[in-house]
Motif scaffolding. Sequence first.
Motif, PDB file in Angstrom:
ATOM      1  N   UNK A  23       1.914   0.781   5.973  1.00  0.00           N
ATOM      2  CA  UNK A  23       1.693   1.433   7.562  1.00  0.00           C
ATOM      3  C   UNK A  23       2.969   0.820   7.980  1.00  0.00           C
ATOM      4  N   UNK A  24       3.358  -0.478   7.644  1.00  0.00           N
ATOM      5  CA  UNK A  24       4.901  -0.900   8.366  1.00  0.00           C
ATOM      6  C   UNK A  24       6.617  -0.458   6.980  1.00  0.00           C
ATOM      7  N   UNK A  25       5.769   0.053   6.389  1.00  0.00           N
ATOM      8  CA  UNK A  25       6.818   0.846   5.381  1.00  0.00           C
ATOM      9  C   UNK A  25       7.313   2.438   6.045  1.00  0.00           C
ATOM     10  N   UNK A  26       6.004   3.090   6.257  1.00  0.00           N
ATOM     11  CA  UNK A  26       6.527   3.990   7.260  1.00  0.00           C
ATOM     12  C   UNK A  26       7.070   4.228   8.543  1.00  0.00           C
ATOM     13  N   UNK A  27       6.677   2.330   9.626  1.00  0.00           N
ATOM     14  CA  UNK A  27       7.480   2.365  11.080  1.00  0.00           C
ATOM     15  C   UNK A  27       8.832   1.937  10.360  1.00  0.00           C
ATOM     16  N   UNK A  28       9.142   1.387   8.792  1.00  0.00           N
ATOM     17  CA  UNK A  28      10.820   1.018   9.156  1.00  0.00           C
ATOM     18  C   UNK A  28      11.237   2.337   8.644  1.00  0.00           C
ATOM     19  N   UNK A  29      10.808   3.360   7.626  1.00  0.00           N
ATOM     20  CA  UNK A  29      11.197   4.285   6.886  1.00  0.00           C
ATOM     21  C   UNK A  29      11.719   5.306   8.369  1.00  0.00           C
ATOM     22  N   UNK A  30      11.239   5.650   9.435  1.00  0.00           N
ATOM     23  CA  UNK A  30      11.084   6.019  10.511  1.00  0.00           C
ATOM     24  C   UNK A  30      12.288   5.574  11.175  1.00  0.00           C
ATOM     25  N   UNK A  31      12.581   4.606  12.140  1.00  0.00           N
ATOM     26  CA  UNK A  31      13.654   3.384  12.408  1.00  0.00           C
ATOM     27  C   UNK A  31      14.347   4.056  11.739  1.00  0.00           C
ATOM     28  N   UNK A  32      14.527   4.006  10.420  1.00  0.00           N
ATOM     29  CA  UNK A  32      15.876   3.816   9.623  1.00  0.00           C
ATOM     30  C   UNK A  32      16.596   5.309   9.922  1.00  0.00           C
TER      31      UNK A  32
END
Length: 201
Positions: free
Chosen positions: A141-150
């Motif tokens: 979940x937190x990886x997906x959040x980081x990825x979309x912000x990148x």
Amino acid sequence: MFDVAVFGSLFLTLFVIMDPPGITPIFLALTAGRPAKVQKRMAFQAVCVAGGVIAVFGVLGHQILDYLHVSVPALMIAGGLLLLLIALDLLTGKTDEPKQTKDVNVALVPLGMPLLAGPGAIVSVILAVQKAGSVTTQISVWSAILAIHFVLWLVMRYSLLIIRVIKDGGVVLVTRLAGMMLSAIAVQQIINGVTQVIRGS
């Protein structure tokens, strides 16, 4: 230690809600007239603000809303009204005034919040974090959040190249287009909030 399905599902959901391609004309319109270095810094600031807001709500979302006695529909309506005010400024050309251009940090409002970290993204993250029962799912979940912000940062960072092509006249056109798009997003957000209020009553 990684759930691809959870990552992909949340990433796609946030991609649709936060809409990296759609944010480009709005970002160009709101940062028009500023030096390139300032625009690049604002792109980074907007992503940091959005990421910070979403992280806080991901961890403490329900507690914050319950403490303030704020419902999700109310959050949606308030965000929609704020976006509508910004959209009207873009449509009428008020953002072209020097005071607006130089003094207001649009990376905080409305870019970071509520355009990027809007009610839709906040609610999606709150639900995703709640459903993540294992450490593996939480990491996904937190990886997906980081990825979309990148992805958001990349899109806004390199959208500045468009300014070199479209020049000042193109920026004015993009500003009006962004105002129209933003007003539609705002009205839809208000409608969604009102609909949820009616269904809940």
